[in-house]
Design a protein around this motif. Structure first.
Motif, PDB file in Angstrom:
ATOM      1  N   GLU A  51      -0.199   5.306  14.058  1.00 52.31           N
ATOM      2  CA  GLU A  51      -0.026   3.887  14.338  1.00 52.31           C
ATOM      3  C   GLU A  51       1.377   3.618  14.875  1.00 52.31           C
ATOM      4  O   GLU A  51       2.375   3.994  14.261  1.00 52.31           O
ATOM      5  CB  GLU A  51      -0.257   3.091  13.050  1.00 52.31           C
ATOM      6  CG  GLU A  51      -0.264   1.588  13.243  1.00 52.31           C
ATOM      7  CD  GLU A  51      -0.617   0.870  11.954  1.00 52.31           C
ATOM      8  OE1 GLU A  51      -1.327  -0.142  12.023  1.00 52.31           O
ATOM      9  OE2 GLU A  51      -0.195   1.337  10.868  1.00 52.31           O
ATOM     10  N   ASN A  52       1.437   3.013  16.055  1.00 47.01           N
ATOM     11  CA  ASN A  52       2.707   2.709  16.724  1.00 47.01           C
ATOM     12  C   ASN A  52       3.536   3.955  16.993  1.00 47.01           C
ATOM     13  O   ASN A  52       4.766   3.881  17.147  1.00 47.01           O
ATOM     14  CB  ASN A  52       3.538   1.714  15.894  1.00 47.01           C
ATOM     15  CG  ASN A  52       2.826   0.393  15.709  1.00 47.01           C
ATOM     16  OD1 ASN A  52       2.181  -0.119  16.632  1.00 47.01           O
ATOM     17  ND2 ASN A  52       2.930  -0.171  14.505  1.00 47.01           N
ATOM     18  N   GLY A  53       2.851   5.122  17.043  1.00 47.65           N
ATOM     19  CA  GLY A  53       3.567   6.364  17.326  1.00 47.65           C
ATOM     20  C   GLY A  53       4.533   6.783  16.233  1.00 47.65           C
ATOM     21  O   GLY A  53       5.473   7.550  16.482  1.00 47.65           O
ATOM     22  N   ALA A  54       4.291   6.326  15.013  1.00 46.87           N
ATOM     23  CA  ALA A  54       5.214   6.600  13.901  1.00 46.87           C
ATOM     24  C   ALA A  54       5.315   8.098  13.638  1.00 46.87           C
ATOM     25  O   ALA A  54       4.303   8.803  13.634  1.00 46.87           O
ATOM     26  CB  ALA A  54       4.736   5.880  12.646  1.00 46.87           C
ATOM     27  N   PRO A  55       6.524   8.620  13.406  1.00 44.73           N
ATOM     28  CA  PRO A  55       6.680  10.042  13.098  1.00 44.73           C
ATOM     29  C   PRO A  55       6.212  10.349  11.680  1.00 44.73           C
ATOM     30  O   PRO A  55       6.179   9.470  10.812  1.00 44.73           O
ATOM     31  CB  PRO A  55       8.191  10.259  13.229  1.00 44.73           C
ATOM     32  CG  PRO A  55       8.790   8.923  12.906  1.00 44.73           C
ATOM     33  CD  PRO A  55       7.820   7.902  13.448  1.00 44.73           C
ATOM     34  N   ILE A  56       5.866  11.593  11.434  1.00 50.29           N
ATOM     35  CA  ILE A  56       5.480  12.046  10.093  1.00 50.29           C
ATOM     36  C   ILE A  56       6.689  12.776   9.517  1.00 50.29           C
ATOM     37  O   ILE A  56       7.007  13.892   9.933  1.00 50.29           O
ATOM     38  CB  ILE A  56       4.254  12.974  10.158  1.00 50.29           C
ATOM     39  CG1 ILE A  56       3.115  12.264  10.877  1.00 50.29           C
ATOM     40  CG2 ILE A  56       3.823  13.414   8.761  1.00 50.29           C
ATOM     41  CD1 ILE A  56       2.025  13.195  11.350  1.00 50.29           C
ATOM     42  N   VAL A  57       7.359  12.146   8.597  1.00 51.03           N
ATOM     43  CA  VAL A  57       8.665  12.644   8.156  1.00 51.03           C
ATOM     44  C   VAL A  57       8.682  13.100   6.708  1.00 51.03           C
ATOM     45  O   VAL A  57       9.704  13.594   6.228  1.00 51.03           O
ATOM     46  CB  VAL A  57       9.741  11.553   8.351  1.00 51.03           C
ATOM     47  CG1 VAL A  57       9.892  11.214   9.831  1.00 51.03           C
ATOM     48  CG2 VAL A  57       9.402  10.291   7.551  1.00 51.03           C
ATOM     49  N   SER A  58       7.583  12.963   5.990  1.00 51.79           N
ATOM     50  CA  SER A  58       7.598  13.237   4.555  1.00 51.79           C
ATOM     51  C   SER A  58       6.253  13.769   4.100  1.00 51.79           C
ATOM     52  O   SER A  58       5.221  13.513   4.726  1.00 51.79           O
ATOM     53  CB  SER A  58       7.936  11.956   3.780  1.00 51.79           C
ATOM     54  OG  SER A  58       7.728  12.118   2.392  1.00 51.79           O
ATOM     55  N   LYS A  59       6.287  14.511   2.996  1.00 52.75           N
ATOM     56  CA  LYS A  59       5.043  14.967   2.373  1.00 52.75           C
ATOM     57  C   LYS A  59       4.706  14.151   1.131  1.00 52.75           C
ATOM     58  O   LYS A  59       3.726  14.448   0.440  1.00 52.75           O
ATOM     59  CB  LYS A  59       5.139  16.453   2.007  1.00 52.75           C
ATOM     60  CG  LYS A  59       6.183  16.774   0.960  1.00 52.75           C
ATOM     61  CD  LYS A  59       6.075  18.229   0.534  1.00 52.75           C
ATOM     62  CE  LYS A  59       6.962  18.505  -0.673  1.00 52.75           C
ATOM     63  NZ  LYS A  59       6.679  19.819  -1.269  1.00 52.75           N
ATOM     64  N   ASP A  60       5.479  13.133   0.837  1.00 48.45           N
ATOM     65  CA  ASP A  60       5.220  12.291  -0.327  1.00 48.45           C
ATOM     66  C   ASP A  60       3.973  11.439  -0.108  1.00 48.45           C
ATOM     67  O   ASP A  60       3.720  10.950   1.001  1.00 48.45           O
ATOM     68  CB  ASP A  60       6.406  11.375  -0.612  1.00 48.45           C
ATOM     69  CG  ASP A  60       7.628  12.141  -1.092  1.00 48.45           C
ATOM     70  OD1 ASP A  60       7.447  13.293  -1.543  1.00 48.45           O
ATOM     71  OD2 ASP A  60       8.740  11.606  -0.999  1.00 48.45           O
ATOM     72  N   LYS A  61       3.225  11.228  -1.176  1.00 50.53           N
ATOM     73  CA  LYS A  61       2.002  10.437  -1.080  1.00 50.53           C
ATOM     74  C   LYS A  61       2.277   9.030  -0.572  1.00 50.53           C
ATOM     75  O   LYS A  61       1.453   8.440   0.132  1.00 50.53           O
ATOM     76  CB  LYS A  61       1.315  10.376  -2.442  1.00 50.53           C
ATOM     77  CG  LYS A  61       0.763  11.699  -2.929  1.00 50.53           C
ATOM     78  CD  LYS A  61       0.097  11.536  -4.291  1.00 50.53           C
ATOM     79  CE  LYS A  61      -0.456  12.855  -4.793  1.00 50.53           C
ATOM     80  NZ  LYS A  61      -1.081  12.725  -6.141  1.00 50.53           N
ATOM     81  N   LYS A  62       3.429   8.486  -0.920  1.00 44.52           N
ATOM     82  CA  LYS A  62       3.749   7.116  -0.520  1.00 44.52           C
ATOM     83  C   LYS A  62       4.052   7.003   0.971  1.00 44.52           C
ATOM     84  O   LYS A  62       4.128   5.883   1.509  1.00 44.52           O
ATOM     85  CB  LYS A  62       4.938   6.599  -1.322  1.00 44.52           C
ATOM     86  CG  LYS A  62       6.235   7.352  -1.091  1.00 44.52           C
ATOM     87  CD  LYS A  62       7.361   6.785  -1.930  1.00 44.52           C
ATOM     88  CE  LYS A  62       8.656   7.559  -1.755  1.00 44.52           C
ATOM     89  NZ  LYS A  62       9.150   7.558  -0.361  1.00 44.52           N
TER      90      LYS A  62
END
Length: 430
Positions: A51-62
């Motif tokens: 969504e909106n090209g958001a980066p994936i920066v974390s492995k946290d569930k939140k």
């Protein structure tokens, strides 16, 4: 032999019918054996747009990110478009390596590439593994052994937000569920023996404890969000199993654990030299309501195959030697192997267990290359072009074709070596 006898009986029955006064013609409809679709060995194309090209920066569930997923498969009915969420996953694989693994949670349960309907899926990057096939080989071995709930492999080339990010292994999330580890919702159990997930490194996890007898790190995966009472119930139940193993009491252990699954599970670990048994890490066990503890599912094998831990942060170095052992030449006394928890070795004090272990090895040793490797090689052939593109995207100091050939040779040599080692295990004292 049973099939041959059955066909013989059918043939004689038909012969008797046709020779009777009222001859009756009967057509024998024998179904063709089920052959896996060649599509499972082919690489699909997976496009993920956040969504909106958001980066994936974390492995946290939140930190899940909303996304749309599209799969283009050689098999048209496997094509898929849906929505869900994505985040990082893994421990060392997330922290150390540039090619990241991911966890996907679909908004709607769906069948993916012919795998059973569910929401949760995993994309393994296999960046450390220069062959891309170590986990796949182990999964195939588990399936051939008959270990329950063994994961499956599918390969996909992933494009994330318009950027090609390489070849990934898509597989099921290890979890309780009707199409996953199908233990009872309320009274079934799924645990992992895992240093990363246990009270040592994750003291605030809330779902873990030190095992009572062997002091192993245990994380309860199901019941999910276990209460204190539920955690205590799992701990007490597992302690009974531990105690029977500590006493090397085969009969008592057989009342609590599926020993065949234990033998098969440990043979896989030794075959691929998975030293993470030592920690332990990623050792799953499950138990059905009023059932036996059973080993599995198998998970995480890119630290096997004589991986060089001295280069663990940057290296892709495997297959240097085939004579290293997890359990050693005398498992009961921890001779010649890793100092794995005695939970994995105390049963080797039992004569009956050692005899069954040796017999099982004799049953499967000739199948390792003829069946396990043969099917693995089908994935190799199906992934050949994608491996080239992956190597261009993630260049390392290893040639994947060379490393696959080395993996094959290493397995061939290891089978011969293990045959001698296992034949010469001490017979046990109890």
């Amino acid at each position: 032999m049973k099939i041959v006898r059955l066909l013989g009986i059918i043939f004689l029955s038909l012969l008797q019918i046709n020779c009777s006064d009222n001859s009756v013609t009967v057509e024998l409809d024998i179904p063709e054996p089920e052959v896996p679709s060649s599509s499972i060995y082919q690489v699909a194309q997976l496009t993920i747009t956040t969504e909106n090209g958001a980066p994936i920066v974390s492995k946290d569930k939140k930190d899940y990110v909303n996304c749309t997923l599209t799969i283009d498969s050689e098999k048209e009915e496997w094509d898929y478009t849906g929505t869900g969420r994505i985040r990082g996953r893994g421990n060392s694989t997330w922290l150390w390596y540039p090619k990241k693994p991911y966890r996907i949670k679909l908004d709607k349960k769906s069948e993916i590439l012919g795998l059973a309907t569910e929401k949760d899926w995993v994309l393994l990057a296999n960046y450390r593994d220069p062959t891309q096939m170590m986990n796949t080989f182990a999964f195939i071995a588990g399936e051939k052994f008959g270990l329950p709930y063994t994961n499956h492999s599918r390969y996909v080339e992933v494009t994330l937000n318009g950027e090609y990010i390489g070849l990934y292994q898509l597989t099921e999330q290890v979890e309780q569920g009707s199409s996953r580890v199908a233990v009872d919702d309320e009274q079934g159990m799924l645990i992992s023996l895992d240093a990363d997930d246990g009270p040592g490194l994750n003291p605030d996890g809330g779902d873990n404890f030190w095992s009572t007898v062997y002091r192993m790190p245990v994380c309860v995966k199901h019941p999910e969000d276990a209460t204190t009472a539920q955690l205590k119930a799992v701990q007490d139940d597992f302690a009974r199993l531990e105690q029977s193993i500590r006493e090397s009491n085969y009969e008592a252990t057989a009342q609590l654990m599926n020993i065949t699954s234990f033998i098969d599970y440990m043979l896989v670990q030794e075959l691929v030299y998975n030293v993470e048994v030592d920690a332990p890490r990623s050792i799953y066990m499950h138990k059905e309501k009023n059932g036996l503890w059973t080993m599995g599912p198998l998970w995480d094998f890119d630290a096997g195959f004589d991986f060089d831990w001295g280069t663990m942060y940057t290296g892709h170095n495997y297959f240097a030697g085939y004579r290293e052992l997890v359990l050693g030449t005398d498992p009961a006394n921890h001779v010649g192997g890793y100092r794995v928890p005695s939970y994995f070795t105390d049963l080797f004090k039992s004569k009956r267990f050692v005899n069954e272990y040796k017999a099982r090895w004799q049953e499967i040793k000739d199948k390792v290359m003829a069946e396990f490797w043969e099917e693995t090689n089908m994935f190799v052939e199906g992934c050949s072009e994608a491996m080239k593109r992956n190597a261009e995207r993630w260049p390392i100091d290893k040639d994947y074709q060379t490393e696959i050939a080395r993996m094959k040779q290493w397995l061939q040599q290891r089978i011969g070596y293990l045959d001698t080692v296992i034949k010469n295990y001490p017979s046990g004292t109890k």
